[in-house]
Design an enzyme around this catalytic site. Structure first.
Site, short mmCIF file in Angstrom:
data_model
loop_
_atom_site.label_atom_id
_atom_site.label_comp_id
_atom_site.label_asym_id
_atom_site.label_seq_id
_atom_site.Cartn_x
_atom_site.Cartn_y
_atom_site.Cartn_z
N ALA A 56 0.87 -1.18 0.00
CA ALA A 56 0.00 0.00 0.00
C ALA A 56 0.90 1.23 0.00
CB ALA A 56 -0.91 0.00 1.22
N VAL A 82 4.54 -1.32 3.35
CA VAL A 82 4.42 0.10 3.04
C VAL A 82 5.28 0.41 1.81
CG1 VAL A 82 4.71 2.46 3.85
CG2 VAL A 82 4.05 0.66 5.46
N LYS A 83 4.67 1.05 0.84
CA LYS A 83 5.35 1.35 -0.41
C LYS A 83 5.74 2.83 -0.43
CE LYS A 83 4.53 0.01 -5.26
NZ LYS A 83 3.44 -0.40 -6.20
N VAL A 84 7.03 3.09 -0.66
CA VAL A 84 7.54 4.47 -0.70
C VAL A 84 8.31 4.68 -2.00
CG1 VAL A 84 7.68 4.60 1.82
CG2 VAL A 84 9.71 3.94 0.50
#
Length: 217
Positions: A56, A82-84
């Protein structure tokens, strides 16, 4: 090789998951828009359906805001990744979130140098974008090969997640090079089963079987 499905379409994920073809899911703001769903609602539904990591993505541009968004997204379910983005602020967020024990997928990678930084920052996954490099006449597969060599040289534990997959050839080439994971749209994964000679052979078998006049059941 692990198969992640690049979509927020729950029905498509369920179909592939029932066949054992889903090891995880990746989403992004564009896919959330396409789904027409609330990000928290659809992500929770996907997490409940799939056992593996579900990426996400944060949308903030500053590290502090990315960290806050990442912490909020991580509360959706235990299997959230967590996607950054691969920016300097994204790397700061990656370091902070991974230090808290969260899985982090660093996305929009277009160079081996960027991939080294992501690994040093504690990324769980690095997402090199094959198709987008091909679009500007660079060899996306060469980037996968470079990252594989570098990660193997130094025993980095970050997994190579080949992204921006456009074709079956992308998947098989990434597998030959040694990508740990591919993420692809459902249609591309399903297209892996297709071959003109399979269709031709099946047509012949069916025609010959009809001539026998027999039934199996």
């Amino acid at each position: 090789m692990k198969f992640f499905v690049d979509t927020a379409d729950v029905a498509a994920i369920r179909e592939l998951n029932d066949l054992g073809m889903v090891d995880g899911v990746t989403t992004n703001p564009s896919l959330i828009l396409k789904s027409g769903r609330d990000i928290l609602e659809v992500t929770k539904e996907i997490c409940d359906l799939v056992d593996g990591p579900v990426s996400a993505e944060v949308v903030a541009s500053k590290a502090g805001d990315m960290i806050r968004e990442g912490e909020h997204l991580a509360k959706i379910a235990p299997n959230i990744t967590v996607k950054v983005p691969l920016t300097w602020d994204g790397l700061k967020a990656c370091k902070a979130l991974s230090s808290q024990g969260h899985k982090v997928n660093v996305t929009l990678c277009f160079s081996a140098a960027q991939a080294i930084l992501a690994a040093k920052a504690g990324a769980t996954f690095i997402s090199p974008f094959i198709g987008r490099l091909d679009d500007i006449n660079f060899d996306g597969m060469e980037l996968i090969a470079q990252i594989r060599e570098i990660y193997d040289n130094y025993d980095f534990q970050t997994e190579i997640l080949a992204a921006s997959i456009r074709s079956v050839n992308h998947i098989t080439d990434a597998a030959r090079i040694g990508a740990d994971v591919i993420t692809a749209p459902p249609a591309v994964i399903k297209a892996m089963a297709n071959h003109v000679l399979t269709d031709k052979g099946l047509e012949q078998f069916n025609a010959d079987w009809a001539k026998t006049g027999q039934k199996i059941v």
